[in-house]
Scaffold this active site. Structure first.
Site, PDB file in Angstrom:
ATOM      1  N   HIS A   1      39.742  39.068  27.208  1.00 12.93           N
ATOM      2  CA  HIS A   1      39.270  39.069  28.593  1.00 12.93           C
ATOM      3  C   HIS A   1      37.803  39.500  28.629  1.00 12.93           C
ATOM      4  CE1 HIS A   1      43.646  39.426  28.880  1.00 12.93           C
ATOM      5  NE2 HIS A   1      43.567  38.944  30.096  1.00 12.93           N
TER       6      HIS A   1
ATOM      7  N   HIS B   1      50.442  34.866  38.532  1.00 17.53           N
ATOM      8  CA  HIS B   1      49.554  35.855  39.147  1.00 17.53           C
ATOM      9  C   HIS B   1      48.186  35.255  39.440  1.00 17.53           C
ATOM     10  CE1 HIS B   1      48.466  36.456  34.868  1.00 17.53           C
ATOM     11  NE2 HIS B   1      47.542  37.352  35.144  1.00 17.53           N
TER      12      HIS B   1
HETATM   13  C1  DHB Z   1      46.135  41.936  35.749  1.00 18.13           C
HETATM   14  C2  DHB Z   1      46.762  40.912  35.054  1.00 18.13           C
HETATM   15  C3  DHB Z   1      46.136  40.312  33.965  1.00 18.13           C
HETATM   16  O1  DHB Z   1      46.665  39.260  33.270  1.00 18.13           O
HETATM   17  C4  DHB Z   1      44.910  40.763  33.539  1.00 18.13           C
HETATM   18  O2  DHB Z   1      44.396  40.229  32.420  1.00 18.13           O
HETATM   19  C5  DHB Z   1      44.264  41.778  34.233  1.00 18.13           C
HETATM   20  C6  DHB Z   1      44.880  42.354  35.340  1.00 18.13           C
HETATM   21  C7  DHB Z   1      46.792  42.609  36.905  1.00 18.13           C
HETATM   22  O3  DHB Z   1      47.844  42.158  37.365  1.00 18.13           O
HETATM   23  O4  DHB Z   1      46.304  43.629  37.368  1.00 18.13           O
HETATM   24 FE    FE Z   2      45.255  38.495  31.582  1.00 19.17          FE
END
Ligand code: DHB
Ligand code: FE
Length: 282
Positions: A59, A193
């Site tokens: 990330h 998400h």
């Molecule tokens: C969240 C989810 C993720 O996949 C990520 O890389 C960073 C944050 C989250 O739900 O807060």
């Molecule tokens: Fe992620």
């Protein structure tokens, strides 16, 4: 010969790592999620694999907009824990498996998957949270790990179908390795998400459930889900699920689901965990 004995699909929500690091797993918010991780930990401790390949996404920690490897393999003997802004997580350093990693790099590239090779690389929550979820809080991780990164952060990410084929190539490569090793492969990220924009907070239980069902039943059809469909159905970060296809492609046709856990909410995501045993390797 080496063989892939099982696959683990697991979400990598950073707050799950924070909950573990700060001893909050028994709070009312986190308890139902962590309760569901217990059987997976027991299963993995009993399996005691010799090495794990962890398919995950960085990330913007190890690399950012300057360099965007579509597929990358880590061949180092150690991978330090990345500082994601709050200091590195207090978890053990991740030991690699250079012999198998270099074998994979060579085999995959000669098999027409042009991997980037990382000799040095910090690993972020994308890799450490799945390890924490499945191994708990040991003083040292119980097996060496080969990190395999997939770009799902910057457009254009690879397709699910390409990821599935990479998984098949990983399986071919592992089975050519001379040493007897029992290998487990993780596909990480997801499930539905979205962290930004008008639809931030989106969760789609129906899509996630069908995805989990399809992983065992019809992985080839599942791997053909388009980026647009991930965005529409699972949110902008739901596209992380393409990494699960790498894991699934690395297992044979004869796969059995041995455990599933799905829980909402975990931070902004639907957290999923699924264990698939590779019966063709039994
Ligand atoms: C969240 C989810 C993720 O996949 C990520 O890389 C960073 C944050 C989250 O739900 O807060
Ligand atoms: Fe992620």
């Amino acid at each position: 010969m080496a063989k892939i004995v099982a696959g683990i699909a697991v979400s990598h929500v950073p707050a799950i790592g924070v909950a573990m690091d700060k001893g909050m797993t028994g709070t009312p918010y986190w308890e139902p999620l962590f309760k569901g991780y217990g059987p997976a930990r027991e299963w993995l401790a009993k399996l005691a694999p010799d090495v794990a390949i962890i398919v995950y996404n960085d990330h913007a920690c190890a690399f950012s907009l300057e360099i965007i490897p579509t597929f990358l393999i880590g061949v180092a003997d150690k991978f330090p824990i990345a500082d994601e802004g709050f200091g590195p997580r207090p978890v053990p350093v991740v030991n690699g498996h250079p012999a198998l990693a270099w074998h994979l790099a060579e085999s995959l590239i000669l098999d027409e998957f042009d991997m980037t090779i990382a000799n040095e690389m910090p690993v972020d929550h994308g890799l450490t949270v799945p390890l924490s979820v499945t191994c708990g809080k040991p003083d040292a991780w119980p097996f060496p790990v080969i990190p395999l990164c997939v770009n799902v952060v910057q457009y254009p990410p690879p397709t699910g179908a390409r990821c599935y084929k990479l998984g098949m190539a990983i399986r071919r490569a592992v089975e050519k390795f001379g040493q007897d090793l029992r290998v487990v492969i993780y596909g990480t990220g997801g499930m539905s998400h979205q962290l930004q924009g008008e639809r931030a907070g989106l969760i789609n239980r129906r899509f996630d459930t069908e995805f989990l069902d399809g992983l065992t039943r019809d992985p080839v059809a599942l791997s053909k889900i388009s980026h647009t469909e991930y965005m529409r159905e699972a949110g902008s970060e739901g596209v992380e699920m393409v990494m699960w296809h790498v894991m699934r492609g690395a297992l044979g046709d004869d796969v059995a689901e041995v455990y599933r856990h799905y829980h909402v909410p975990a931070s902004n995501t639907a957290a999923g965990l699924m264990i698939l045993e590779n019966r063709s390797a039994a």
